[in-house]
Design an enzyme around this catalytic site. Structure first.
Site, short mmCIF file in Angstrom:
data_model
loop_
_atom_site.label_atom_id
_atom_site.label_comp_id
_atom_site.label_asym_id
_atom_site.label_seq_id
_atom_site.Cartn_x
_atom_site.Cartn_y
_atom_site.Cartn_z
CG HIS A 170 -0.55 1.99 -9.17
ND1 HIS A 170 -0.76 1.61 -7.86
CD2 HIS A 170 -1.62 2.75 -9.51
CE1 HIS A 170 -1.91 2.13 -7.44
NE2 HIS A 170 -2.45 2.82 -8.42
CG LEU A 217 9.15 -16.89 -2.56
CD1 LEU A 217 9.19 -16.77 -1.04
CD2 LEU A 217 9.35 -15.51 -3.20
CG ASP A 240 -2.05 0.97 1.12
OD1 ASP A 240 -2.34 1.42 0.01
OD2 ASP A 240 -2.66 1.29 2.17
#
Ligand code: IPE
Ligand code: IPE
Ligand code: MG
Length: 245
Positions: free
Chosen positions: A41, A135, A24
């Protein structure tokens, strides 16, 4: 002269197996610089790539990032469009990068309203990385904890109505099998940058015993050092899970 001593890395058993990040602050980062929100963004997407690679490097098993919520459709169409365009770019890039990385990518959330082109790229990314052993990266896209649980309820109700399950079979373990994250450990640590202190519908069921770390840093500015700081904070927590310790 004062030199800051380099911190010793945490031992592997002090690391969380699963980290969740609510990415965020992109919009505010751009607004502070008088730039359009979509520039924020774009920088946020860079941070996402960097932090994913860092998590892989330090041996985190699972990372779930909140990329787009079921509520984010409320934003102006131009912002939604630029987020989708960035997603497409990321997917195309990661399809060419996947060979050099040991990351298994999965998407959680309801991807059915996304464009057929993006859905196809998602399918490809999941297919190409499914046997990776490093991962495990979950990208939460059109994800909402309430939507997830509503969907679980609907699926179980269908099983009961069609006679494959009885109401007595319904318990926590069964319910977990219907979550997007079925088979994965719950997040040990959830990080939210940008100075907001709420979950915004992220992993409602799975976060029952997660440790939260909040920071004022805006996501595009978030660095591996900020992740290290959150990990050190996490390592100090005393997790009791309702018991005594
Ligand atoms: C997070 O940054 C990205 C998404 C929710 C898609 P924001 O766009 O929410 O940034 P702020 O909160 O407005 O600064
Ligand atoms: C949460 O951030 C969703 C993502 C980061 C994808 P928002 O910016 O949408 O959350 P609110 O509106 O501040 O609660
Ligand atoms: Mg926000």
């Amino acid at each position: 002269m004062f030199f800051r001593r380099k911190q010793k890395p945490l031992p592997p058993d002090a690391l969380p197996a699963h980290i969740g990040i609510i990415m965020d602050g992109n919009g505010r980062w751009a607004e502070k610089r008088s730039l359009p929100r979509q520039v924020g963004h774009r920088y946020g997407a860079r941070t996402f790539r960097k932090i994913t690679k860092y998590c892989e490097k330090i041996g985190i098993k699972c990372l779930t990032v909140y990329a787009f919520s079921t509520e984010n459709w409320k934003r102006p169409q131009s912002e939604v469009d630029s987020l989708m365009a960035l997603l497409k770019e990321y997917l195309e890039e990661s399809l060419s990068d996947f060979k050099s990385e040991n990351i298994k990518t999965r998407f959680i959330g309801d991807i059915s309203p996304l464009s057929p082109e993006i859905r196809e790229l998602i399918k490809k990314a999941e297919e190409l990385t499914k046997d990776k052993t490093g991962l495990c990266l979950n990208i939460a896209l059109n994800y909402g904890g309430r939507e997830e649980l509503t969907r679980v309820a609907r699926s179980i109700a269908k099983e009961v109505a069609e006679g494959r399950l009885s109401p007595e079979d319904i318990g926590e373990e069964l319910l977990q099998k219907y979550l997007y994250t079925a088979g994965q450990p719950d997040p040990d640590l959830i990080i939210r940058p940008s100075g907001e202190y709420r979950t915004s519908n992220f992993l409602l069921w799975q976060s029952a015993y997660s440790e939260y770390v909040f920071t004022d840093v805006l996501w595009p500015d978030f660095k591996p050092a900020d992740l290290d700081k959150a990990l050190r904070e996490y390592a100090k927590r005393n997790r009791r899970f309702g018991g005594v310790k």
